[in-house]
Design an enzyme around this catalytic site. Structure first.
Site, PDB file in Angstrom:
ATOM      1  N   CYS A  17       6.779  -0.512   6.339  1.00  0.00           N
ATOM      2  CA  CYS A  17       6.309   0.729   5.724  1.00  0.00           C
ATOM      3  C   CYS A  17       7.374   1.205   4.749  1.00  0.00           C
ATOM      4  O   CYS A  17       8.554   1.202   5.082  1.00  0.00           O
ATOM      5  CB  CYS A  17       6.078   1.781   6.816  1.00  0.00           C
ATOM      6  N   HIS A  63      -1.789   6.660   7.875  1.00  0.00           N
ATOM      7  CA  HIS A  63      -0.930   7.650   7.202  1.00  0.00           C
ATOM      8  C   HIS A  63      -1.686   8.951   6.957  1.00  0.00           C
ATOM      9  O   HIS A  63      -1.114  10.040   7.037  1.00  0.00           O
ATOM     10  CB  HIS A  63      -0.445   7.112   5.848  1.00  0.00           C
ATOM     11  N   GLN A  83       2.956  10.003   1.636  1.00  0.00           N
ATOM     12  CA  GLN A  83       4.273   9.396   1.414  1.00  0.00           C
ATOM     13  C   GLN A  83       4.926   9.904   0.134  1.00  0.00           C
ATOM     14  O   GLN A  83       6.122   9.711  -0.068  1.00  0.00           O
ATOM     15  CB  GLN A  83       4.158   7.866   1.377  1.00  0.00           C
ATOM     16  N   GLY A 108       0.831  -1.193   0.000  1.00  0.00           N
ATOM     17  CA  GLY A 108       0.000   0.000   0.000  1.00  0.00           C
ATOM     18  C   GLY A 108       0.867   1.245   0.000  1.00  0.00           C
ATOM     19  O   GLY A 108       2.050   1.184   0.343  1.00  0.00           O
TER      20      GLY A 108
HETATM   21 ZN   LIG Z   1       3.385   3.069   5.490  1.00  0.00          ZN
END
Ligand SMILES: [Zn+2]
Length: 186
Positions: A89, A135, A51, A46
């Site tokens: 992550c 997030h 990000q 994901g």
């Molecule tokens: Zn993440």
């Protein structure tokens, strides 16, 4: 090629709650394409918009060969069942820690055209949806660890070779010298 650089732990954008999407337009669809391409290039399960440095409530996922995205997600938990297992992550590369999550989730939101959609996720899909929605609230999975486990995780992050120890202080030799006179990067 729309693969973008991924922001790493320590970048303030990862700690900033994202804004709901209002315009379901071509720009949003471009963002979804960038997220998808970058996630797949990194073999991630994901990827959330912050990000990539974009403060909008959008994430993409690819779990068990199901590829998709969700805009403005709202999570609902149909039961109390939990799961515990390794989580990672792309903004904390190379590090995995056992993280407790709910086993089942129903995520409601929209696709990039503004059509309502729903993900009924269990196991890894449920973990992914919870991780990515976190997030969007400026929350990282290490925040979900408790006590000693969190301390261990933070130590491992600070020791990671990608971790930015902080840029050297800018030394101004004269008021006319712009920025760092030694050209020292980070
Ligand atoms: Zn993440």
């Amino acid at each position: 090629m729309t693969v973008q650089p991924i922001r790493l732990f320590g970048d303030p954008v990862l700690r900033t709650p994202a804004e709901p999407v209002v315009d379901f337009d071509a720009e949003l669809r471009r963002l979804v394409a960038d997220l998808t391409d970058t996630m797949r290039e990194q073999n991630g399960a994901g990827l959330a918009a912050p990000q990539l440095g974009v403060g909008l409530r959008v994430f993409t996922f690819e779990v068990d060969d199901v590829l998709g995205h969700l805009v403005n997600p709202v999570l609902d938990f149909p039961d109390e069942e939990e799961q515990d297992g390794p989580e990672g992550c792309l903004s904390i590369p190379g590090l995995y820690f056992d993280t407790k999550r709910r086993m089942n989730v129903i995520a409601k939101g929209f696709n990039s055209y503004g059509d309502p959609m729903q993900i009924v996720g269990t196991g890894l899909m449920a973990r992914c949806v919870q991780h990515e929605t976190d997030h969007l609230d400026g929350v990282l999975f290490v925040d979900r660890l408790d006590g000693d486990a969190r301390k261990e995780a933070m130590k491992a992050i600070r020791q990671a070779e990608w971790y930015d120890q902080g840029a050297p202080p800018v030394v101004k030799l004269s008021p006319h010298t712009p920025g760092n006179p030694f050209g020292l990067g980070r």
